[in-house]
Design an enzyme around this catalytic site. Sequence first.
Site, PDB file in Angstrom:
ATOM      1  N   GLU A   1       0.849  -1.127  -0.113  1.00 57.27           N
ATOM      2  CA  GLU A   1      -0.004   0.162   0.079  1.00 57.27           C
ATOM      3  C   GLU A   1       0.883   1.131  -0.130  1.00 57.27           C
ATOM      4  O   GLU A   1       1.898   1.350   0.698  1.00 57.27           O
ATOM      5  CB  GLU A   1      -0.896  -0.028   1.408  1.00 57.27           C
ATOM      6  CG  GLU A   1      -1.690   1.291   1.575  1.00 57.27           C
ATOM      7  CD  GLU A   1      -2.408   1.275   2.721  1.00 57.27           C
ATOM      8  OE1 GLU A   1      -2.916   0.057   3.076  1.00 57.27           O
ATOM      9  OE2 GLU A   1      -2.923   2.206   3.228  1.00 57.27           O
TER      10      GLU A   1
ATOM     11  N   GLU B   1      -2.621  11.332   3.666  1.00 58.01           N
ATOM     12  CA  GLU B   1      -3.883  10.900   4.501  1.00 58.01           C
ATOM     13  C   GLU B   1      -3.742  12.284   5.511  1.00 58.01           C
ATOM     14  O   GLU B   1      -2.934  13.042   5.777  1.00 58.01           O
ATOM     15  CB  GLU B   1      -3.444   9.736   5.465  1.00 58.01           C
ATOM     16  CG  GLU B   1      -3.687   8.483   4.431  1.00 58.01           C
ATOM     17  CD  GLU B   1      -3.769   7.168   5.437  1.00 58.01           C
ATOM     18  OE1 GLU B   1      -4.841   6.970   5.848  1.00 58.01           O
ATOM     19  OE2 GLU B   1      -2.730   6.815   5.618  1.00 58.01           O
TER      20      GLU B   1
END
Length: 284
Positions: free
Chosen positions: A158, A163
């Site tokens: 990932e 974020e």
Amino acid sequence: MTSPRHVLAAIPIVVSSFLTCCSQPSSAPETAGIIQYQFAATPSWQDEFDYTGKPDASKWSYDLGDHGWGNNELEDYTSKIENSKVENGNLVITAIKEKSGKANYSSARLVSKGKGDFLYGKFEIRAKLPSGRGTWPAIWMLFSENNYGNKGWPDNGEIDIMEHVGFDQNRVHGNVHTKAFNHSIHTNKGNNLIVPNVSDDFHIYSCEWTPDTISILVDGNSYFKFAKESSYQWQEWPFDKPLHLILNIAVGGNWGGQKGVDDSIFPRKMEIDYVRVYPLITKK
């Protein structure tokens, strides 16, 4: 995650700087003086969001559900136009306080899997982020194939391009997750950066991915680099297989909900001006 996102709340290094927008695309540094990696000047895959209505079905699908996504998230991801639509030149993902499925919030999670799967390249997403305690927007990449290990996540990799958690305004995070390096065993690799006005202004969130390095940037400034070492096997570096893009706003969850959810803030939006993917060019 087999599909959920797993992210560490505490990142080991903090860097603060005032960022100014930089032009794109840039070139990756020369590797070992032999192979030089560069990125094409023209995107090979993109969505400029210069239309109106639902996101382009030839480029985007929806992840759907209200099962928590492995992070105890509180939203139900839907395909409703109220949660994701294109208007005024932007993709708008909206988290809403409402009963939806088994959840008390609705939102959207768009994925390019099967329509945009990429091996290496420069990924640029110009976006304005939501604010407010309990929001957890993300721009990230997940494996498109299950090639390594006995399960999907974290073995197959990932990359978190951006974020943000609403209780820590103006700080963005970039991470990678693998079998050897992930938050569940306290070894994940990442960094975070103070970026002024993330919810008032658009910024360019980027990833430069080559066979040897993954760099995370904001407005052309690199603040995290993960390099492939000679000893690495797939457990450390599964990043030689295709990944796809994901755009979403989660509500609450193990990280986004650490300080609760302020229901008075909703609805909350993430606006995305464009998504551009520049292919890798290898020069010897």
